[in-house]
Design an enzyme around this catalytic site. Structure first.
Site, PDB file in Angstrom:
ATOM      1  N   SER A  45       0.545  -1.248   0.010  1.00  0.00           N
ATOM      2  CA  SER A  45      -0.380  -0.145  -0.031  1.00  0.00           C
ATOM      3  C   SER A  45       1.151   1.301   0.179  1.00  0.00           C
ATOM      4  O   SER A  45       1.398   1.606   0.858  1.00  0.00           O
ATOM      5  CB  SER A  45      -1.012   0.011   0.980  1.00  0.00           C
ATOM      6  OG  SER A  45      -0.953   1.143   1.410  1.00  0.00           O
TER       7      SER A  45
ATOM      8  N   HIS B 183      -0.816  -1.672  -3.996  1.00  0.00           N
ATOM      9  CA  HIS B 183      -2.082  -1.185  -3.240  1.00  0.00           C
ATOM     10  C   HIS B 183      -2.368   0.385  -4.250  1.00  0.00           C
ATOM     11  O   HIS B 183      -1.425   0.842  -2.708  1.00  0.00           O
ATOM     12  CB  HIS B 183      -2.249  -1.677  -2.512  1.00  0.00           C
ATOM     13  CG  HIS B 183      -3.397  -1.833  -1.676  1.00  0.00           C
ATOM     14  ND1 HIS B 183      -4.347  -2.654  -2.104  1.00  0.00           N
ATOM     15  CD2 HIS B 183      -3.854  -0.832  -0.308  1.00  0.00           C
ATOM     16  CE1 HIS B 183      -6.188  -2.498  -1.325  1.00  0.00           C
ATOM     17  NE2 HIS B 183      -5.979  -1.632  -0.541  1.00  0.00           N
TER      18      HIS B 183
ATOM     19  N   ASP C 180      -4.593   3.556  -1.921  1.00  0.00           N
ATOM     20  CA  ASP C 180      -5.827   3.751  -1.469  1.00  0.00           C
ATOM     21  C   ASP C 180      -6.088   5.248  -1.656  1.00  0.00           C
ATOM     22  O   ASP C 180      -5.758   5.931  -1.392  1.00  0.00           O
ATOM     23  CB  ASP C 180      -5.390   3.321   0.278  1.00  0.00           C
ATOM     24  CG  ASP C 180      -5.210   2.270   0.752  1.00  0.00           C
ATOM     25  OD1 ASP C 180      -4.415   1.796   0.971  1.00  0.00           O
ATOM     26  OD2 ASP C 180      -6.094   1.301   0.328  1.00  0.00           O
TER      27      ASP C 180
ATOM     28  N   MET D 103      -8.589   7.598  -0.909  1.00  0.00           N
ATOM     29  CA  MET D 103     -10.011   8.950   0.346  1.00  0.00           C
ATOM     30  C   MET D 103      -9.618   9.889   0.223  1.00  0.00           C
ATOM     31  O   MET D 103      -9.635  10.805  -0.795  1.00  0.00           O
ATOM     32  CB  MET D 103      -8.895   8.175   1.852  1.00  0.00           C
ATOM     33  CG  MET D 103      -8.519   6.802   1.832  1.00  0.00           C
ATOM     34  SD  MET D 103      -7.567   6.608   3.982  1.00  0.00           S
ATOM     35  CE  MET D 103      -6.624   5.211   3.570  1.00  0.00           C
TER      36      MET D 103
ATOM     37  N   HIS E 238      -8.393   1.133  -4.025  1.00  0.00           N
ATOM     38  CA  HIS E 238      -9.202   0.604  -3.623  1.00  0.00           C
ATOM     39  C   HIS E 238      -9.856   2.290  -3.097  1.00  0.00           C
ATOM     40  O   HIS E 238      -9.119   2.895  -2.350  1.00  0.00           O
ATOM     41  CB  HIS E 238      -8.317   0.174  -2.327  1.00  0.00           C
ATOM     42  CG  HIS E 238      -9.126  -0.351  -0.983  1.00  0.00           C
ATOM     43  ND1 HIS E 238      -8.144  -0.490   0.463  1.00  0.00           N
ATOM     44  CD2 HIS E 238     -10.392  -0.394  -0.606  1.00  0.00           C
ATOM     45  CE1 HIS E 238      -9.613  -0.580   1.423  1.00  0.00           C
ATOM     46  NE2 HIS E 238     -10.373  -0.195   0.522  1.00  0.00           N
TER      47      HIS E 238
ATOM     48  N   MET F  89     -12.104   4.268  -1.515  1.00  0.00           N
ATOM     49  CA  MET F  89     -13.419   4.193   0.105  1.00  0.00           C
ATOM     50  C   MET F  89     -12.893   5.877  -0.183  1.00  0.00           C
ATOM     51  O   MET F  89     -13.046   6.505   0.695  1.00  0.00           O
ATOM     52  CB  MET F  89     -11.860   4.184   1.158  1.00  0.00           C
ATOM     53  CG  MET F  89     -11.053   2.609   1.487  1.00  0.00           C
ATOM     54  SD  MET F  89      -9.726   2.498   2.618  1.00  0.00           S
ATOM     55  CE  MET F  89      -8.407   2.800   1.243  1.00  0.00           C
TER      56      MET F  89
ATOM     57  N   MET G 147     -11.021  -6.750   4.976  1.00  0.00           N
ATOM     58  CA  MET G 147     -10.356  -5.020   5.897  1.00  0.00           C
ATOM     59  C   MET G 147     -10.209  -6.048   6.596  1.00  0.00           C
ATOM     60  O   MET G 147     -11.125  -6.237   7.960  1.00  0.00           O
ATOM     61  CB  MET G 147     -11.282  -3.792   5.648  1.00  0.00           C
ATOM     62  CG  MET G 147     -11.798  -3.158   4.801  1.00  0.00           C
ATOM     63  SD  MET G 147     -10.119  -2.856   3.842  1.00  0.00           S
ATOM     64  CE  MET G 147      -9.496  -2.168   5.614  1.00  0.00           C
TER      65      MET G 147
ATOM     66  N   PHE H 272      -7.168   4.493   7.694  1.00  0.00           N
ATOM     67  CA  PHE H 272      -5.290   4.900   8.324  1.00  0.00           C
ATOM     68  C   PHE H 272      -4.084   3.077   7.884  1.00  0.00           C
ATOM     69  O   PHE H 272      -4.824   2.609   8.074  1.00  0.00           O
ATOM     70  CB  PHE H 272      -5.790   5.724   9.628  1.00  0.00           C
ATOM     71  CG  PHE H 272      -6.452   6.876   9.490  1.00  0.00           C
ATOM     72  CD1 PHE H 272      -7.718   6.827  10.254  1.00  0.00           C
ATOM     73  CD2 PHE H 272      -6.006   7.812   8.931  1.00  0.00           C
ATOM     74  CE1 PHE H 272      -8.308   7.751  10.372  1.00  0.00           C
ATOM     75  CE2 PHE H 272      -6.242   9.367   9.886  1.00  0.00           C
ATOM     76  CZ  PHE H 272      -7.389   8.639  10.011  1.00  0.00           C
ATOM     77  N   GLY H 273      -3.132   3.951   7.592  1.00  0.00           N
ATOM     78  CA  GLY H 273      -2.197   3.124   8.089  1.00  0.00           C
ATOM     79  C   GLY H 273      -1.877   2.379   9.649  1.00  0.00           C
ATOM     80  O   GLY H 273      -2.249   3.487  10.588  1.00  0.00           O
ATOM     81  N   GLY H 274      -0.690   1.745   9.265  1.00  0.00           N
ATOM     82  CA  GLY H 274      -0.048   1.389  11.081  1.00  0.00           C
ATOM     83  C   GLY H 274      -1.157   1.325  12.170  1.00  0.00           C
ATOM     84  O   GLY H 274      -1.319   1.093  13.594  1.00  0.00           O
TER      85      GLY H 274
ATOM     86  N   ASP I 153      -6.282  -6.821   4.079  1.00  0.00           N
ATOM     87  CA  ASP I 153      -6.032  -5.855   4.042  1.00  0.00           C
ATOM     88  C   ASP I 153      -6.012  -4.654   5.770  1.00  0.00           C
ATOM     89  O   ASP I 153      -7.038  -4.648   5.663  1.00  0.00           O
ATOM     90  CB  ASP I 153      -6.491  -4.487   3.367  1.00  0.00           C
ATOM     91  CG  ASP I 153      -6.545  -3.505   3.034  1.00  0.00           C
ATOM     92  OD1 ASP I 153      -6.411  -1.889   1.972  1.00  0.00           O
ATOM     93  OD2 ASP I 153      -5.244  -2.545   3.281  1.00  0.00           O
ATOM     94  N   GLY I 154      -4.658  -4.552   6.479  1.00  0.00           N
ATOM     95  CA  GLY I 154      -4.965  -3.934   7.548  1.00  0.00           C
ATOM     96  C   GLY I 154      -3.982  -4.532   8.213  1.00  0.00           C
ATOM     97  O   GLY I 154      -4.243  -5.587   9.115  1.00  0.00           O
TER      98      GLY I 154
HETATM   99  C1  DX5 Z   1      -6.883   1.679   5.064  1.00  0.00           C
HETATM  100  C2  DX5 Z   1      -5.920   0.712   3.550  1.00  0.00           C
HETATM  101  C3  DX5 Z   1      -5.368   0.082   3.881  1.00  0.00           C
HETATM  102  C4  DX5 Z   1      -3.377   0.381   4.593  1.00  0.00           C
HETATM  103  C5  DX5 Z   1      -3.088  -0.865   5.038  1.00  0.00           C
HETATM  104  O1  DX5 Z   1      -7.906   1.990   4.762  1.00  0.00           O
HETATM  105  O2  DX5 Z   1      -7.021   0.846   3.111  1.00  0.00           O
HETATM  106  O3  DX5 Z   1      -4.144  -0.677   2.570  1.00  0.00           O
HETATM  107  O4  DX5 Z   1      -3.250   1.743   4.256  1.00  0.00           O
HETATM  108  O5  DX5 Z   1      -1.393  -0.296   5.607  1.00  0.00           O
HETATM  109  P1  DX5 Z   1      -1.041  -0.556   7.283  1.00  0.00           P
HETATM  110  O6  DX5 Z   1      -0.151  -2.236   6.041  1.00  0.00           O
HETATM  111  O7  DX5 Z   1      -0.923  -0.387   7.749  1.00  0.00           O
HETATM  112  O8  DX5 Z   1      -2.085  -1.368   8.082  1.00  0.00           O
HETATM  113 ZN    ZN Z   2      -6.548  -0.253   1.547  1.00  0.00          ZN
END
Ligand code: DX5
Ligand code: ZN
Length: 219
Positions: free
Chosen positions: A9, A34, A36, A38, A67, A69, A138, A144-146, A176-177
Site C-alpha cells: 500500500s 495497492h 488507497d 480516500m 481501493h 474508500m 478489511m 489509516f495505515g499502521g 488489508d490492514g
Molecule cells: C486502510 C487501507 C490499507 C492500509 C494498510 O484504510 O485500506 O490499505 O493502508 O496499511 P497497513 O499495512 O499499515 O495497515
Molecule cells: Zn487499502
C-alpha cells in the site's frame, strides 16, 4: 493453491516521492501496487484521486490495485478506470446498487473487487460472487495505515474460502490492514492469496522493501 501475491500500500510511502517509491516497490518484486483512495467522507482521511493516479501510471506496468474508500462511488468509477486503475475495488456501503456498480466496472474492462469492512457480513456479497474478481477483506476499519490487525476477520476469510470452494469459484481473496510477519501465515492458511501491507513493508528491517515483501510472501 493460488500463488501468494503481495500488494504494497503506497499509503505508507513518501507522498512527495510516489513515482520513485513505486519504482522501488517494483524493484523489490511487488506483485501489484495497492492504491488507497480516500475522500474524507466515507473514511476520515483524504489521500489521492484520478489526476495523481494518471501521473503515477507511467512509472510502472504493475497492476494498480485501486481501493476506493469513497462515497458515493458509482459516478466516479470511470474516472479511475481512465486514470489507469486495473483492479477497482469498492465498498458495498458506498453504492446504491452494488450489482450495477459491479457491471459498470466490468463494462470498462477492469477487474472488480468488493471490500468487506470488519463489521460487514459476507452475505452482503454472496449473490455477486460469480461476477467479481476479488474480495478485499478489511482487517482494520479503513482510513489509516499502521492500525492493529483485527483477528476476528480470520473466521471471515475461512468462511469466504469455504463458499468459494463450494461454488467452485476462482476470485482472489485479498486481506488489508495490519498485516505483519506474525499474522501473514494465519491469513494465508485461512485462504487469502493476496496480502496488502503498508507499514510492515515500508518500516520493518530499516525499510528494506525487497526483504519485507519476500518475507511476507514466504514466512
Ligand atoms: C486502510 C487501507 C490499507 C492500509 C494498510 O484504510 O485500506 O490499505 O493502508 O496499511 P497497513 O499495512 O499499515 O495497515
Ligand atoms: Zn487499502
Amino acid at each position: 493453491m493460488k500463488k501468494i501475491k503481495i500488494s504494497p500500500s503506497i499509503l505508507s510511502a513518501d507522498f512527495s516521492q510516489l513515482g520513485n517509491e513505486i519504482k522501488r516497490l517494483e524493484a523489490g518484486n511487488a506483485d501489484m501496487i495497492h492504491v488507497d483512495v480516500m475522500d474524507g467522507h466515507f473514511v476520515p482521511n483524504l489521500t489521492i484521486g484520478p489526476p495523481v493516479i494518471k501521473t503515477l501510471r507511467k512509472y510502472t506496468k504493475l497492476t494498480f490495485d485501486v481501493h476506493l474508500m469513497i462515497s458515493p462511488v458509482h459516478k466516479y468509477i470511470k474516472d479511475y478506470a481512465d486514470a489507469g486503475a486495473d483492479i477497482i475495488t469498492i465498498h458495498p456501503e458506498a453504492t446504491e446498487n452494488l450489482g450495477e456498480s459491479i457491471s459498470h466496472i466490468k463494462s470498462l474492462k477492469k477487474k472488480v473487487g468488493v471490500s468487506l469492512n470488519p463489521d460487514t457480513k459476507t452475505n452482503v456479497i454472496i449473490e455477486h460472487l460469480e461476477k467479481i474478481d476479488l474480495v478485499l477483506i478489511m482487517s482494520v476499519f479503513p482510513g489509516f495505515g499502521g492500525q492493529k490487525f483485527i483477528p476476528e476477520v480470520v473466521n471471515k476469510i475461512k468462511e469466504l474460502n469455504k463458499i468459494k470452494k463450494e461454488k467452485k469459484l476462482d476470485f482472489d481473496i485479498e486481506v488489508d490492514g495490519g498485516i505483519n510477519f506474525s499474522n501473514c501465515k494465519l491469513v494465508i492458511e485461512a485462504g487469502a492469496n493476496i496480502l496488502v501491507s503498508g507499514t510492515t513493508i515500508f518500516k520493518e528491517n530499516d525499510g528494506n522493501l525487497k526483504k519485507n515483501i519476500e518475507k511476507l510472501r514466504t514466512v
